[in-house]
Scaffold this motif. Structure first.
Motif, PDB file in Angstrom:
ATOM      1  N   ASP A 117      12.545  -2.327   7.267  1.00 31.31           N
ATOM      2  CA  ASP A 117      11.517  -2.109   8.279  1.00 31.31           C
ATOM      3  C   ASP A 117      10.376  -1.224   7.784  1.00 31.31           C
ATOM      4  O   ASP A 117       9.314  -1.174   8.403  1.00 31.31           O
ATOM      5  N   GLN A 118      10.603  -0.496   6.691  1.00 31.93           N
ATOM      6  CA  GLN A 118       9.569   0.390   6.147  1.00 31.93           C
ATOM      7  C   GLN A 118       8.745  -0.275   5.042  1.00 31.93           C
ATOM      8  O   GLN A 118       7.832   0.334   4.488  1.00 31.93           O
ATOM      9  N   GLU A 119       9.082  -1.497   4.715  1.00 30.30           N
ATOM     10  CA  GLU A 119       8.375  -2.205   3.644  1.00 30.30           C
ATOM     11  C   GLU A 119       7.179  -2.995   4.194  1.00 30.30           C
ATOM     12  O   GLU A 119       7.191  -3.387   5.363  1.00 30.30           O
ATOM     13  N   PRO A 120       6.148  -3.214   3.339  1.00 28.17           N
ATOM     14  CA  PRO A 120       6.096  -2.869   1.911  1.00 28.17           C
ATOM     15  C   PRO A 120       5.657  -1.435   1.631  1.00 28.17           C
ATOM     16  O   PRO A 120       5.498  -1.051   0.485  1.00 28.17           O
ATOM     17  N   MET A 121       5.449  -0.639   2.674  1.00 23.45           N
ATOM     18  CA  MET A 121       4.908   0.712   2.510  1.00 23.45           C
ATOM     19  C   MET A 121       5.792   1.609   1.655  1.00 23.45           C
ATOM     20  O   MET A 121       5.317   2.309   0.753  1.00 23.45           O
ATOM     21  N   LEU A 122       7.098   1.578   1.910  1.00 24.24           N
ATOM     22  CA  LEU A 122       8.007   2.489   1.231  1.00 24.24           C
ATOM     23  C   LEU A 122       8.022   2.285  -0.279  1.00 24.24           C
ATOM     24  O   LEU A 122       8.224   3.244  -1.037  1.00 24.24           O
ATOM     25  N   SER A 123       7.821   1.074  -0.729  1.00 21.10           N
ATOM     26  CA  SER A 123       7.832   0.787  -2.170  1.00 21.10           C
ATOM     27  C   SER A 123       6.445   0.876  -2.800  1.00 21.10           C
ATOM     28  O   SER A 123       6.266   0.526  -3.967  1.00 21.10           O
ATOM     29  N   ASN A 124       5.479   1.343  -2.021  1.00 22.99           N
ATOM     30  CA  ASN A 124       4.103   1.370  -2.519  1.00 22.99           C
ATOM     31  C   ASN A 124       3.424   2.697  -2.173  1.00 22.99           C
ATOM     32  O   ASN A 124       2.274   2.728  -1.726  1.00 22.99           O
ATOM     33  N   LEU A 125       4.139   3.803  -2.381  1.00 23.86           N
ATOM     34  CA  LEU A 125       3.591   5.126  -2.069  1.00 23.86           C
ATOM     35  C   LEU A 125       2.742   5.618  -3.245  1.00 23.86           C
ATOM     36  O   LEU A 125       3.104   6.557  -3.948  1.00 23.86           O
ATOM     37  N   THR A 126       1.590   4.976  -3.432  1.00 26.31           N
ATOM     38  CA  THR A 126       0.782   5.209  -4.623  1.00 26.31           C
ATOM     39  C   THR A 126      -0.557   5.884  -4.333  1.00 26.31           C
ATOM     40  O   THR A 126      -1.344   6.112  -5.247  1.00 26.31           O
ATOM     41  N   SER A 127      -0.841   6.180  -3.067  1.00 23.18           N
ATOM     42  CA  SER A 127      -2.087   6.857  -2.694  1.00 23.18           C
ATOM     43  C   SER A 127      -1.853   7.550  -1.362  1.00 23.18           C
ATOM     44  O   SER A 127      -0.897   7.228  -0.647  1.00 23.18           O
ATOM     45  N   TRP A 128      -2.739   8.465  -0.994  1.00 21.83           N
ATOM     46  CA  TRP A 128      -2.558   9.133   0.296  1.00 21.83           C
ATOM     47  C   TRP A 128      -2.699   8.171   1.468  1.00 21.83           C
ATOM     48  O   TRP A 128      -1.933   8.279   2.439  1.00 21.83           O
ATOM     49  N   PRO A 129      -3.636   7.205   1.429  1.00 17.71           N
ATOM     50  CA  PRO A 129      -3.644   6.212   2.512  1.00 17.71           C
ATOM     51  C   PRO A 129      -2.327   5.430   2.606  1.00 17.71           C
ATOM     52  O   PRO A 129      -1.884   5.079   3.701  1.00 17.71           O
ATOM     53  N   ALA A 130      -1.695   5.175   1.444  1.00 18.12           N
ATOM     54  CA  ALA A 130      -0.405   4.467   1.450  1.00 18.12           C
ATOM     55  C   ALA A 130       0.677   5.322   2.098  1.00 18.12           C
ATOM     56  O   ALA A 130       1.513   4.815   2.863  1.00 18.12           O
ATOM     57  N   TRP A 131       0.683   6.614   1.810  1.00 18.31           N
ATOM     58  CA  TRP A 131       1.647   7.518   2.443  1.00 18.31           C
ATOM     59  C   TRP A 131       1.413   7.576   3.951  1.00 18.31           C
ATOM     60  O   TRP A 131       2.366   7.597   4.742  1.00 18.31           O
ATOM     61  N   GLN A 132       0.149   7.606   4.358  1.00 19.77           N
ATOM     62  CA  GLN A 132      -0.163   7.630   5.786  1.00 19.77           C
ATOM     63  C   GLN A 132       0.300   6.343   6.462  1.00 19.77           C
ATOM     64  O   GLN A 132       0.822   6.368   7.578  1.00 19.77           O
ATOM     65  N   ALA A 133       0.121   5.218   5.775  1.00 22.60           N
ATOM     66  CA  ALA A 133       0.573   3.935   6.332  1.00 22.60           C
ATOM     67  C   ALA A 133       2.093   3.914   6.486  1.00 22.60           C
ATOM     68  O   ALA A 133       2.618   3.389   7.475  1.00 22.60           O
ATOM     69  N   TRP A 134       2.805   4.500   5.507  1.00 17.21           N
ATOM     70  CA  TRP A 134       4.266   4.592   5.608  1.00 17.21           C
ATOM     71  C   TRP A 134       4.664   5.482   6.771  1.00 17.21           C
ATOM     72  O   TRP A 134       5.556   5.152   7.554  1.00 17.21           O
ATOM     73  N   ARG A 135       3.978   6.609   6.898  1.00 22.81           N
ATOM     74  CA  ARG A 135       4.245   7.534   8.011  1.00 22.81           C
ATOM     75  C   ARG A 135       4.063   6.813   9.345  1.00 22.81           C
ATOM     76  O   ARG A 135       4.888   6.895  10.255  1.00 22.81           O
ATOM     77  N   ASP A 136       2.956   6.064   9.467  1.00 19.99           N
ATOM     78  CA  ASP A 136       2.677   5.357  10.712  1.00 19.99           C
ATOM     79  C   ASP A 136       3.710   4.261  10.979  1.00 19.99           C
ATOM     80  O   ASP A 136       4.092   4.027  12.132  1.00 19.99           O
ATOM     81  N   ARG A 137       4.176   3.582   9.927  1.00 19.56           N
ATOM     82  CA  ARG A 137       5.196   2.554  10.090  1.00 19.56           C
ATOM     83  C   ARG A 137       6.496   3.167  10.610  1.00 19.56           C
ATOM     84  O   ARG A 137       7.172   2.578  11.466  1.00 19.56           O
TER      85      ARG A 137
END
Length: 201
Positions: A74-94
């Motif tokens: 349920d956290q993908e693809p964000m969890l496997s792509n924590l490569t920038s601060w916007p990506a971390w924010q997207a994971w947080r929001d997910r």
């Protein structure tokens, strides 16, 4: 000794597990009977016990493993792509989105509470989930260190452990209070700390 399954056997077993998971989500673990699972999945008693010879307890543990996998899926693809601060924010929001959708009923918690009283594999399900989850976060921290977005002196594994502990504490409080505030705070404070240490804003 684990029985080797054909491709069709793997598909049938998975259909039973997914059907049982759906029944548990709808009815609750205490209310689900094997007959309900058989009816939902079009499975005979012989088939069900072929794949789960120990009966309901073995099936519940398999469903717990399925639900644990789903937590990460349920956290993908964000969890496997924590490569920038916007990506971390997207994971947080997910994450927030996922737990808001789940609400106060946690099928994995209910399953492990049920299976944990008798099945020794229940603890292994939780441990495996947490190590996989922490490993993904650790990879993200190290990736950010490689690009200079997180300070090199940060201990990636400890930072990931702190984030995961905050998430779990926030989820537990959400299950208790019905409010998402603690989970949001845990994520925001931990991520803010990582970001502040990098000197980026």
């Amino acid at each position: 000794m684990t029985r080797a399954l054909t491709r069709k056997g793997v598909a049938t077993r998975q259909r039973i597990v997914v059907g049982a998971a759906a029944e548990i989500r709808e009815r609750g673990v205490e209310e689900v009977r094997l007959e309900d699972v058989m009816a939902r999945t079009g499975t005979s008693k012989g088939q069900l016990f072929h794949y789960f010879p120990e009966g309901k307890e073995e099936l519940l543990l398999a469903v717990a493993e399925h639900e644990a996998d789903q937590v990460l899926t349920d956290q993908e693809p964000m969890l496997s792509n924590l490569t920038s601060w916007p990506a971390w924010q997207a994971w947080r929001d997910r994450l927030i989105e996922r737990y808001l959708a789940q609400g106060v009923k946690c099928p994995l918690n209910a399953l492990l509470g049920q299976a944990g009283r008798r099945a020794p594999g229940a603890q292994a399900v939780v441990t495996g989930l947490m190590w996989r989850w922490q490993g993904k976060i650790t990879e993200g921290v190290r990736q950010m260190q490689s690009t200079g977005d997180i300070a090199p002196e940060v201990d990636a594994e400890r930072a990931a452990a702190a984030l995961l502990a905050g998430i779990q504490g926030g989820v537990l409080l959400m299950l208790t209070t019905g409010k998402i505030d603690h989970l949001e705070a845990a994520l925001d404070v931990n991520l803010g700390s990582l970001r502040a240490g990098s000197g980026t804003t």
